[in-house]
Design a protein around this motif. Structure first.
Motif, PDB file in Angstrom:
ATOM      1  N   LEU A 640       0.832  -1.201   0.000  1.00  0.00           N
ATOM      2  CA  LEU A 640       0.000   0.000   0.000  1.00  0.00           C
ATOM      3  C   LEU A 640       0.873   1.260   0.000  1.00  0.00           C
ATOM      4  CD1 LEU A 640      -2.907   1.041   0.029  1.00  0.00           C
ATOM      5  CD2 LEU A 640      -2.819   0.998   2.540  1.00  0.00           C
ATOM      6  N   ALA A 641       1.971   1.210   0.731  1.00  0.00           N
ATOM      7  CA  ALA A 641       2.880   2.352   0.758  1.00  0.00           C
ATOM      8  C   ALA A 641       3.475   2.604  -0.634  1.00  0.00           C
ATOM      9  CB  ALA A 641       3.977   2.117   1.790  1.00  0.00           C
ATOM     10  N   LEU A 642       3.861   1.523  -1.361  1.00  0.00           N
ATOM     11  CA  LEU A 642       4.382   1.659  -2.719  1.00  0.00           C
ATOM     12  C   LEU A 642       3.307   2.248  -3.624  1.00  0.00           C
ATOM     13  CD1 LEU A 642       6.302  -1.746  -3.011  1.00  0.00           C
ATOM     14  CD2 LEU A 642       7.320   0.549  -2.820  1.00  0.00           C
ATOM     15  N   TYR A 643       2.085   1.812  -3.464  1.00  0.00           N
ATOM     16  CA  TYR A 643       0.967   2.305  -4.285  1.00  0.00           C
ATOM     17  C   TYR A 643       0.804   3.809  -4.100  1.00  0.00           C
ATOM     18  CZ  TYR A 643      -3.948   3.202  -5.440  1.00  0.00           C
ATOM     19  OH  TYR A 643      -5.113   3.755  -5.933  1.00  0.00           O
ATOM     20  N   ARG A 644       0.830   4.280  -2.860  1.00  0.00           N
ATOM     21  CA  ARG A 644       0.630   5.701  -2.612  1.00  0.00           C
ATOM     22  C   ARG A 644       1.848   6.516  -3.084  1.00  0.00           C
ATOM     23  NH1 ARG A 644      -3.990   6.073  -0.701  1.00  0.00           N
ATOM     24  NH2 ARG A 644      -4.913   4.579   0.738  1.00  0.00           N
ATOM     25  N   ALA A 645       3.015   5.848  -3.145  1.00  0.00           N
ATOM     26  CA  ALA A 645       4.207   6.543  -3.632  1.00  0.00           C
ATOM     27  C   ALA A 645       4.250   6.577  -5.162  1.00  0.00           C
ATOM     28  CB  ALA A 645       5.459   5.868  -3.089  1.00  0.00           C
ATOM     29  N   GLY A 646       3.306   5.926  -5.814  1.00  0.00           N
ATOM     30  CA  GLY A 646       3.251   5.921  -7.278  1.00  0.00           C
ATOM     31  C   GLY A 646       4.098   4.853  -7.924  1.00  0.00           C
ATOM     32  N   GLU A 647       4.629   3.933  -7.135  1.00  0.00           N
ATOM     33  CA  GLU A 647       5.435   2.841  -7.677  1.00  0.00           C
ATOM     34  C   GLU A 647       4.505   1.662  -7.947  1.00  0.00           C
ATOM     35  OE1 GLU A 647       8.816   2.050  -5.204  1.00  0.00           O
ATOM     36  OE2 GLU A 647       9.242   4.180  -4.898  1.00  0.00           O
ATOM     37  N   CYS A 652       2.280  -3.750  -7.616  1.00  0.00           N
ATOM     38  CA  CYS A 652       1.506  -4.766  -8.312  1.00  0.00           C
ATOM     39  C   CYS A 652       1.984  -6.160  -7.933  1.00  0.00           C
ATOM     40  CB  CYS A 652       1.658  -4.533  -9.815  1.00  0.00           C
ATOM     41  SG  CYS A 652       0.213  -5.068 -10.751  1.00  0.00           S
ATOM     42  N   GLU A 653       3.283  -6.330  -7.796  1.00  0.00           N
ATOM     43  CA  GLU A 653       3.826  -7.645  -7.443  1.00  0.00           C
ATOM     44  C   GLU A 653       3.334  -8.077  -6.054  1.00  0.00           C
ATOM     45  OE1 GLU A 653       8.017  -7.506  -7.747  1.00  0.00           O
ATOM     46  OE2 GLU A 653       8.039  -6.973  -9.881  1.00  0.00           O
ATOM     47  N   GLY A 654       3.397  -7.133  -5.091  1.00  0.00           N
ATOM     48  CA  GLY A 654       2.970  -7.475  -3.736  1.00  0.00           C
ATOM     49  C   GLY A 654       1.495  -7.791  -3.662  1.00  0.00           C
ATOM     50  N   PHE A 655       0.670  -6.967  -4.312  1.00  0.00           N
ATOM     51  CA  PHE A 655      -0.773  -7.201  -4.272  1.00  0.00           C
ATOM     52  C   PHE A 655      -1.148  -8.487  -4.998  1.00  0.00           C
ATOM     53  CE2 PHE A 655      -1.235  -2.445  -3.673  1.00  0.00           C
ATOM     54  CZ  PHE A 655      -1.666  -2.554  -2.354  1.00  0.00           C
ATOM     55  N   ALA A 656      -0.416  -8.816  -6.047  1.00  0.00           N
ATOM     56  CA  ALA A 656      -0.708 -10.039  -6.789  1.00  0.00           C
ATOM     57  C   ALA A 656      -0.501 -11.257  -5.909  1.00  0.00           C
ATOM     58  CB  ALA A 656       0.162 -10.105  -8.031  1.00  0.00           C
ATOM     59  N   ALA A 657       0.587 -11.238  -5.120  1.00  0.00           N
ATOM     60  CA  ALA A 657       0.860 -12.374  -4.232  1.00  0.00           C
ATOM     61  C   ALA A 657      -0.238 -12.527  -3.190  1.00  0.00           C
ATOM     62  CB  ALA A 657       2.220 -12.172  -3.562  1.00  0.00           C
ATOM     63  N   ILE A 658      -0.703 -11.397  -2.671  1.00  0.00           N
ATOM     64  CA  ILE A 658      -1.748 -11.464  -1.624  1.00  0.00           C
ATOM     65  C   ILE A 658      -3.092 -11.831  -2.252  1.00  0.00           C
ATOM     66  CG2 ILE A 658      -2.928 -10.192   0.207  1.00  0.00           C
ATOM     67  CD1 ILE A 658      -0.454  -8.358   0.335  1.00  0.00           C
ATOM     68  N   ALA A 659      -3.383 -11.273  -3.416  1.00  0.00           N
ATOM     69  CA  ALA A 659      -4.656 -11.552  -4.083  1.00  0.00           C
ATOM     70  C   ALA A 659      -4.815 -13.029  -4.382  1.00  0.00           C
ATOM     71  CB  ALA A 659      -4.771 -10.727  -5.353  1.00  0.00           C
ATOM     72  N   ALA A 660      -3.700 -13.715  -4.563  1.00  0.00           N
ATOM     73  CA  ALA A 660      -3.752 -15.156  -4.849  1.00  0.00           C
ATOM     74  C   ALA A 660      -4.354 -15.930  -3.685  1.00  0.00           C
ATOM     75  CB  ALA A 660      -2.347 -15.658  -5.156  1.00  0.00           C
ATOM     76  N   THR A 661      -4.361 -15.345  -2.498  1.00  0.00           N
ATOM     77  CA  THR A 661      -4.945 -16.012  -1.313  1.00  0.00           C
ATOM     78  C   THR A 661      -6.445 -15.757  -1.214  1.00  0.00           C
ATOM     79  OG1 THR A 661      -4.550 -14.116   0.153  1.00  0.00           O
ATOM     80  CG2 THR A 661      -2.756 -15.710  -0.087  1.00  0.00           C
ATOM     81  N   GLY A 662      -6.988 -14.933  -2.123  1.00  0.00           N
ATOM     82  CA  GLY A 662      -8.418 -14.636  -2.100  1.00  0.00           C
ATOM     83  C   GLY A 662      -8.771 -13.338  -1.404  1.00  0.00           C
ATOM     84  N   ASP A 663      -7.785 -12.497  -1.095  1.00  0.00           N
ATOM     85  CA  ASP A 663      -8.069 -11.224  -0.417  1.00  0.00           C
ATOM     86  C   ASP A 663      -8.655 -10.235  -1.414  1.00  0.00           C
ATOM     87  OD1 ASP A 663      -7.972  -9.321   1.751  1.00  0.00           O
ATOM     88  OD2 ASP A 663      -6.288  -8.379   0.699  1.00  0.00           O
ATOM     89  N   LYS A 664      -9.923  -9.850  -1.206  1.00  0.00           N
ATOM     90  CA  LYS A 664     -10.633  -8.990  -2.142  1.00  0.00           C
ATOM     91  C   LYS A 664     -10.034  -7.582  -2.217  1.00  0.00           C
ATOM     92  CE  LYS A 664     -13.650 -12.137  -3.160  1.00  0.00           C
ATOM     93  NZ  LYS A 664     -13.653 -12.758  -4.503  1.00  0.00           N
TER      94      LYS A 664
END
Length: 694
Positions: A640-647, A652-664
């Motif tokens: 989330l910190a990377l997202y707000r920093a515009g990176e 995307c890599e971090g959220f993709a790993a978490i999204a794979a667990t089913g986190d909406k």
């Protein structure tokens, strides 16, 4: 404080009303009070008088052996002579010799009278006018009170006055030293509770037989002090007697008939009495045989011989057993008349329960009854029962009437008004102290909870009306109980939605924590409900919950014919928006930053986003209330910190790993990152999400 002031006012009015009764002394109330005070004698029981006083009785035995009364005066003379021979210090005759019996009998009695230096003869005042021998009046003039002090301002003496008398024959009583009247004056109800020590005749004050017998026994004069209000004091030498302003002595009876050592007159005449039985005693001689003596109804005995009343007067003085009713008792009664009702009012104010109030009343009344009796028994204080207890009774009745007509009526109204949507303990607080409640509206910090069933429209279309109503009832009932358990106020049902207020109408410390606990309990209860629904073949449901904390206006709002207790303001709107956003973020509970800050320990949150909700310009941080363990929270916060920093690529890599667990939530951010990676946001982007719907 308002109720306290009202209860104290009731007590004060009760005391003032009782004081009016006290000063008026209505005959009926006085009689009831006297009868209650009489009962103390029977509870106490008989007590033994001192050894100084004895009674010689013309009793049944004497009449049988000597003959019917009146006896020959030679017999009476022998009785007087033998009493002197036995060593009686003073002889007081409760009889009068007003008619001649014959020259020889009269002369014999006259010799016995003249030879007895400490003989006190009796006489009787009457109101019927009759001719009186001038020599008898001359003798009687020596019997009037000689040591009399009249204070300045005395114009009349408030003593009972008589117009005439039955005096002793001058030929019989010529040698007598003292004369005392044996009149008795009953109370309203015919009972003899007081003995008149002084009576008025022809402008002079005369002492009673008992008072003169006591004076001769102590060899001290009778001293009388008269003030403008009445008799101030009566004393025999340095022995003061407890009298009222009418010169009457309240009798502290020892018991019923024969309470004093009583000797049959025939035994004295025939010298069958032990040698020391009468030596040095004050002896009262009177008739006690049934049918020929003056019966006196007393608190102890409905038919006490009159001679024993004279004996009681002397014995009370010698034993210092005066029944005290003077300034001390009046002061105690007045103090109780004001202090007891005030104390009861304060006690009644502390309890809303009628039975507890009755217990307080009984305890206070019973305590006074016991105190009254103990002061009577051990200190001879003659306190009233009715007057000190009457303000206590009036206070209890008045306070209970106010409680039932005003407080409990208001309580029933408040229970009816709040009982259906406020927890029982809060309702109790409202009823006990309605002053805490401001029904007109007030601004205060609250926590607002909104919950809603997801997809309710679709669900309602798949169920019959009966099944839908049953499902709603099965769902809303436990959710309502949870709100009340957590000290919340159920504001309203909006179809399938529930709105609850915490910290209104009464203060609820940690109201944000209570709101959060309600959300957790609702989700736990929903799991059990879904299991039941599955068994019944009913579609399972899911809910979203939004909670916000802040200021709102709460109170009764609506039309003059229909209103409800509710809350309005931005805090209410925000909680509704947060509930709607739960569907967007795919979570069950969203709370505002203020709720998170006030919730305290025991809860775990995940920061979800910065949102500018519809209707608000300033963005708010929203948090997910976690009901289970979130293993990837640190990774999520870093992404989330990377997202707000515009990176966006790294995020995307971090959220993709978490999204794979089913986190909406991570799936949502993954989608945003990919969009922004393809089409970067405009310059000055602040990372705030703008909600387009409510």
């Amino acid at each position: 404080m308002k109720r306290t002031r009202i209860f104290l006012a009731i007590a004060l009015l009760a005391s003032l009303f009782s004081l009016g009764l006290y000063r008026s002394q209505f005959a009926f109330i006085e009689q009831v009070d006297l009868r209650l005070r009489d009962a103390r004698f029977r509870v106490r029981g008989a007590v033994a008088p001192g050894p100084e006083v004895a009674v010689v009785a013309v009793d049944n035995k004497s009449v049988k052996e000597v003959g019917r009364w009146p006896w020959s005066r030679e017999v009476t003379a022998r009785l007087i002579e033998n009493l002197s021979a036995y060593g009686a210090k003073v002889i007081a005759l409760d009889m009068v010799f007003s008619e001649p019996q014959g020259e020889v009998p009269d002369r014999t009695l006259a010799r016995a009278v003249a030879s007895s230096p400490n003989l006190v003869m009796g006489y009787f005042f009457r109101n019927e006018m009759q001719q009186i021998d001038p020599l008898a009046l001359e003798q009687l003039s020596n019997a009037k009170v000689k040591f009399l002090k009249l204070e300045e301002g005395v114009t009349s003496v408030p003593l009972t006055e008589f117009a005439s008398l039955d005096a002793n024959l001058p030929s019989v009583a010529g040698g007598a030293r003292e004369f005392g009247f044996f009149n008795q004056i009953p109370d309203y109800d015919g009972l003899f509770r007081k003995a008149p020590l002084l009576l008025l005749y022809d402008g002079d004050i005369y002492p009673s037989l008992g008072l003169l017998g006591l004076s001769r026994y102590l060899d001290k004069p009778v001293l009388v002090d008269v003030a403008p209000f009445g008799v101030r004091s009566v004393a025999v030498g340095d022995l003061p007697l407890s009298v009222n302003e009418q010169g009457r002595l309240a009798l502290n009876y020892y018991g019923g008939t024969a309470s004093f050592p009583t000797i049959s007159a025939v035994d004295v005449i025939e010298k069958k009495v032990p040698a020391q039985a009468l030596k040095g005693k004050l002896v009262f001689v009177g008739v006690t045989e049934t049918g020929i003596y003056d019966m006196r109804a007393t608190p102890f005995d409905p038919a006490l011989p009159g001679v024993e009343i004279h004996a009681t007067v002397a014995a009370n003085a010698l034993d210092h057993r005066f029944l005290i009713r003077d300034g001390r008792t009046l002061g105690l009664e007045m103090g109780c008349m004001f202090l007891l009702p005030l104390l009861l009012a304060l006690l009644l104010n502390t309890t809303p329960r009628t039975m507890v109030g009755l217990a307080y009343f009984s305890l206070l009344s019973g305590g006074y009854l016991v105190l009254n009796y103990l002061l009577f028994k051990h200190a001879s204080l003659d306190l009233s029962f009715i007057y000190p207890l009457s303000p206590v009774i009036f206070t209890y009745v008045g306070a209970e009437a106010y409680r039932n007509l005003v407080i409990e009526k208001r309580g029933r109204y408040l229970k009816k008004a709040f009982g259906s949507y406020v927890s029982p303990d809060l309702v109790d607080k409202i009823v006990k102290n309605p002053d805490l409640l401001k029904l007109g509206g007030e601004k205060r910090e609250v926590s607002i909870l909104f919950s809603d069933i997801r997809g309710f429209t679709t669900l309602s279309e798949s169920l019959s009306p009966e099944e839908l109503v049953r499902l709603l009832n099965d769902y809303l009932s436990p959710m309502t109980r949870i709100v009340m358990e957590e000290k919340g106020t159920l504001d309203k049902f909006i179809g399938d939605a529930v709105m609850a207020i915490y910290n209104a109408p009464l203060d609820v410390p940690d109201h944000a924590g209570h709101a959060c606990r309600s959300a957790v309990k609702m989700l736990e209860r929903l799991e059990l409900l879904n299991q039941e629904f599955a068994k019944r073949g009913v579609p399972q449901i899911s809910i979203g919950i939004g909670i916000s904390t802040g200021e709102a206006v709460v109170g009764n709002m609506g039309a003059d014919i229909r209103f409800d207790y509710t809350a309005i303001g931005d805090t209410v709107n925000l909680s509704a928006r947060l509930e709607g956003l739960t569907k967007f973020y795919g979570v069950q509970v969203l709370v505002s930053e203020a709720t998170k800050a006030h919730a305290g320990d025991g809860f775990r949150f995940r920061k979800v986003d910065l949102v500018r909700v519809k209707g608000k310009h300033e963005p708010v941080a929203v948090y997910q209330l976690l009901t289970g363990e979130l293993k990837f929270q640190a990774q999520f916060e870093a992404s989330l910190a990377l997202y707000r920093a515009g990176e966006f690529a790294s995020a995307c890599e971090g959220f993709a790993a978490i999204a794979a667990t089913g986190d909406k939530v991570s799936e949502l951010y993954l989608s945003r990152c990919r969009e922004f990676a393809a089409v970067p946001p405009p310059e000055g982007w602040d990372g705030v999400y703008v909600a387009q719907t409510k």
